[in-house]
Design a protein around this motif. Structure first.
Motif, PDB file in Angstrom:
ATOM      1  N   UNK A   1      35.282  14.364  61.093  1.00 29.77           N
ATOM      2  CA  UNK A   1      34.053  13.479  60.853  1.00 29.77           C
ATOM      3  C   UNK A   1      34.580  11.871  60.526  1.00 29.77           C
ATOM      4  N   UNK A   2      35.713  11.871  60.540  1.00 26.81           N
ATOM      5  CA  UNK A   2      36.241  10.483  60.529  1.00 26.81           C
ATOM      6  C   UNK A   2      36.395   9.586  61.588  1.00 26.81           C
ATOM      7  N   UNK A   3      35.525   8.870  61.787  1.00 25.32           N
ATOM      8  CA  UNK A   3      35.397   8.069  63.308  1.00 25.32           C
ATOM      9  C   UNK A   3      36.647   7.156  63.667  1.00 25.32           C
ATOM     10  N   UNK A   4      37.447   6.739  62.654  1.00 24.79           N
ATOM     11  CA  UNK A   4      38.731   6.019  62.849  1.00 24.79           C
ATOM     12  C   UNK A   4      39.791   6.771  63.290  1.00 24.79           C
ATOM     13  N   UNK A   5      39.939   8.150  62.780  1.00 23.64           N
ATOM     14  CA  UNK A   5      40.740   9.180  63.417  1.00 23.64           C
ATOM     15  C   UNK A   5      40.651   9.466  64.966  1.00 23.64           C
ATOM     16  N   UNK A   6      39.404   9.420  65.355  1.00 27.60           N
ATOM     17  CA  UNK A   6      39.021   9.741  66.651  1.00 27.60           C
ATOM     18  C   UNK A   6      39.260   8.364  67.383  1.00 27.60           C
ATOM     19  N   UNK A   7      38.887   7.296  66.817  1.00 28.52           N
ATOM     20  CA  UNK A   7      39.300   5.917  67.396  1.00 28.52           C
ATOM     21  C   UNK A   7      40.640   6.098  67.788  1.00 28.52           C
ATOM     22  N   UNK A   8      41.780   6.208  66.857  1.00 32.52           N
ATOM     23  CA  UNK A   8      43.059   5.940  67.237  1.00 32.52           C
ATOM     24  C   UNK A   8      43.560   7.099  68.232  1.00 32.52           C
ATOM     25  N   UNK A   9      42.969   8.265  68.060  1.00 35.48           N
ATOM     26  CA  UNK A   9      43.512   9.128  69.089  1.00 35.48           C
ATOM     27  C   UNK A   9      43.237   8.683  70.470  1.00 35.48           C
ATOM     28  N   UNK A  10      41.982   8.092  70.601  1.00 31.62           N
ATOM     29  CA  UNK A  10      41.576   7.601  71.863  1.00 31.62           C
ATOM     30  C   UNK A  10      42.410   6.463  72.400  1.00 31.62           C
TER      31      UNK A  10
ATOM     32  N   UNK B   1      36.169  10.351  74.156  1.00 32.58           N
ATOM     33  CA  UNK B   1      36.277  10.092  72.745  1.00 32.58           C
ATOM     34  C   UNK B   1      35.531   8.677  72.329  1.00 32.58           C
ATOM     35  N   UNK B   2      35.715   7.895  73.057  1.00 39.05           N
ATOM     36  CA  UNK B   2      35.025   6.483  72.824  1.00 39.05           C
ATOM     37  C   UNK B   2      33.723   6.401  72.985  1.00 39.05           C
ATOM     38  N   UNK B   3      33.145   7.377  73.775  1.00 36.25           N
ATOM     39  CA  UNK B   3      31.670   7.360  73.873  1.00 36.25           C
ATOM     40  C   UNK B   3      31.247   8.117  72.800  1.00 36.25           C
ATOM     41  N   UNK B   4      31.722   9.125  72.239  1.00 30.71           N
ATOM     42  CA  UNK B   4      31.232   9.814  71.120  1.00 30.71           C
ATOM     43  C   UNK B   4      31.398   9.065  69.771  1.00 30.71           C
ATOM     44  N   UNK B   5      32.415   8.032  69.776  1.00 31.55           N
ATOM     45  CA  UNK B   5      32.352   7.004  68.550  1.00 31.55           C
ATOM     46  C   UNK B   5      31.210   6.017  68.658  1.00 31.55           C
ATOM     47  N   UNK B   6      31.092   5.794  69.932  1.00 27.54           N
ATOM     48  CA  UNK B   6      29.893   4.750  70.198  1.00 27.54           C
ATOM     49  C   UNK B   6      28.500   5.436  69.685  1.00 27.54           C
ATOM     50  N   UNK B   7      28.565   6.689  69.788  1.00 25.23           N
ATOM     51  CA  UNK B   7      27.127   7.407  69.361  1.00 25.23           C
ATOM     52  C   UNK B   7      27.208   7.453  67.806  1.00 25.23           C
ATOM     53  N   UNK B   8      28.218   7.612  67.311  1.00 31.46           N
ATOM     54  CA  UNK B   8      28.303   7.460  65.694  1.00 31.46           C
ATOM     55  C   UNK B   8      27.739   6.156  65.276  1.00 31.46           C
TER      56      UNK B   8
ATOM     57  N   UNK C   1      40.302   0.841  65.066  1.00 35.85           N
ATOM     58  CA  UNK C   1      40.916   1.528  66.260  1.00 35.85           C
ATOM     59  C   UNK C   1      39.832   1.892  67.157  1.00 35.85           C
ATOM     60  N   UNK C   2      38.585   2.298  66.729  1.00 34.93           N
ATOM     61  CA  UNK C   2      37.702   2.508  67.928  1.00 34.93           C
ATOM     62  C   UNK C   2      37.402   1.149  68.686  1.00 34.93           C
ATOM     63  N   UNK C   3      37.336  -0.022  68.145  1.00 37.92           N
ATOM     64  CA  UNK C   3      37.339  -1.231  68.949  1.00 37.92           C
ATOM     65  C   UNK C   3      38.163  -1.255  70.006  1.00 37.92           C
ATOM     66  N   UNK C   4      39.439  -1.043  69.435  1.00 43.16           N
ATOM     67  CA  UNK C   4      40.634  -1.292  70.552  1.00 43.16           C
ATOM     68  C   UNK C   4      40.838  -0.194  71.406  1.00 43.16           C
ATOM     69  N   UNK C   5      40.376   0.897  71.203  1.00 44.36           N
ATOM     70  CA  UNK C   5      40.137   1.882  71.906  1.00 44.36           C
ATOM     71  C   UNK C   5      39.155   1.666  73.049  1.00 44.36           C
TER      72      UNK C   5
END
Length: 408
Positions: free
Chosen positions: A224-233, A274-281, A287-291
């Motif tokens: 549930x942490x979007x920045x964790x997903x962002x870093x992985x992406x 993963x980026x698309x899922x982050x955008x929906x959040x 990290x999400x923006x860099x991804x």
């Protein structure tokens, strides 16, 4: 006689030392004991492995041998009543290492140690530096380069961090669920720096895979942490291009020169998903923006087909939430693709990044594109003297060839 030389042994230890150090810190609760024991095991390997060959499970051999060496050290120092007495209640001392089972939300030794090193009592810089040293397997010199500081300064920082952990009796335990988010920023920074250290090193490429592995575990732990997903992406999208960064002759290929058919489409698809899922959040973070920026690059069939306006918009957003000089540098480079090198150079020259080699490399390329050859040559030489990568150093000393130096 087995054909195992010192170089091969060193590579095995670089791949496994972080795991062994983390496991031994969990057992002994002492950084120095764990580090020294693994270093002792390295000495034993240098004497035995050339004759005996690699053991079937080198990682387990390192941990078991280091465990025995640590026990020997504690006995020699007459500390067995305090430390070994406690250890005996948790894990019997024997020829075979039997690590106590971990409990709590973080079950991976190395990831657990990252969170432990990221204790709030330590500064963010100390947290990141100590974890890179212990788990990333980086030398003090490599950690210093990651922080753009002198090696003696970094050595002192690491020593102070160790002393503070011991003096403050910071426990080597898994943070409780409610504590994990507060530790997250430094943990993400650690993984990102580990990946970049592997990307820029000719001998530490395994660090890239290790950073991605740990990022995957962290994403499973904190879905549930979007920045964790962002870093992985971000790591996956960066990794998708890594094979194309170096040509077969060992020279560097910049983004605009890379053979995009060599990009790993599976990693790109996973990262973009993963980026698309982050955008929906709709909870954007650095990290999400860099991804997202990397996802735009991955969408383009060529450098000319890149949607630079979208990239600039993403950098504008990133600069509002992470107003750093490095972000401003990358934004300026993107602007140069739309408005030309003069506009980019005006922005670059306002930045205080003289000790950052990508700044000098980008500035050199902009000067070259403006026909200011002597200034460009001096900037290329400054950048070459700073870069840790042999391929980049050779590229820069050739004056960037005739390529446009796109580094965003």
């Amino acid at each position: 006689m087995a054909d195992v030389d010192e170089s091969a042994i060193g590579e095995v230890f670089r791949e496994n030392s972080g795991r062994s150090v983390a496991a031994l810190i969990r057992v002994f609760g002492d950084i120095d004991v764990a580090e020294d024991a693994v270093q002792d095991a390295y000495g034993v390997a240098l004497s035995k492995w050339p004759q005996d060959g690699l053991p079937p499970n080198p990682g387990a051999w390192i941990t078991t041998t280091a465990h025995k060496r640590a026990i020997d050290r504690l006995r020699r120092e007459q500390r067995e009543r305090e430390l070994l007495g406690q250890l005996a209640a948790e894990s019997p001392i024997s020829e075979d290492l039997d690590l106590p089972e971990e409990t709590g939300p973080v079950r991976d030794d190395r990831l657990r140690l990252i969170f432990t090193c990221c204790h709030p009592a330590l500064s963010t810089e100390a947290q990141v530096a100590l974890t890179l040293r212990l788990l990333g397997g980086l030398s003090t010199e490599e950690v210093a380069r990651s922080f753009l500081v002198a090696e003696p300064t970094m050595a002192q920082r690491i020593v102070r961090a160790k002393h503070k952990i011991k003096a403050a009796r910071i426990p080597y335990r898994v943070p409780a669920d409610h504590e994990l988010p507060d530790r997250l920023r430094a943990v993400l920074a650690v993984l990102y720096l580990i990946y970049n250290a592997g990307l820029s090193s000719q001998t530490e490429r395994g660090l890239c895979a290790e950073a991605i592995r740990l990022a995957r575990i962290l994403a499973m732990l904190m879905p549930d942490e979007p920045e964790v997903s962002g870093l992985l992406a971000l790591l996956l999208l960066s990794e998708s291009r890594r094979a194309s960064r170096i040509r077969t002759d060992g020279s560097l290929a910049l983004l605009g020169e890379q053979d995009r058919t060599r990009w790993d489409r599976a990693l790109i698809e996973e990262g973009q998903g993963i980026v698309r899922r982050c955008l929906r959040r709709n909870q954007p973070g650095p990290y999400q923006l860099q991804a997202a920026i990397n996802a735009v690059h991955a969408d383009a069939a060529s450098i000319e087909a890149t949607d630079w306006s979208q990239i600039i918009a993403l950098y504008d957003h990133l600069l509002t939430i992470a107003p750093t000089a490095v972000v401003a540098l990358n934004r300026a480079i993107a602007i140069g693709e739309v408005l030309g090198p003069a506009a980019a150079l005006a922005l670059v020259d306002d930045l205080d990044l003289a000790q950052y080699y990508p700044f000098n490399a980008a500035r050199a390329d902009l000067l070259r594109r403006l026909g200011r050859a002597s200034e460009a040559a001096a900037a290329y030489e400054r950048a070459a003297a700073m870069t840790p990568s042999e391929a980049e150093r050779d590229f820069l000393r050739l004056g960037g060839r005739t390529s446009r130096n796109r580094r965003v």
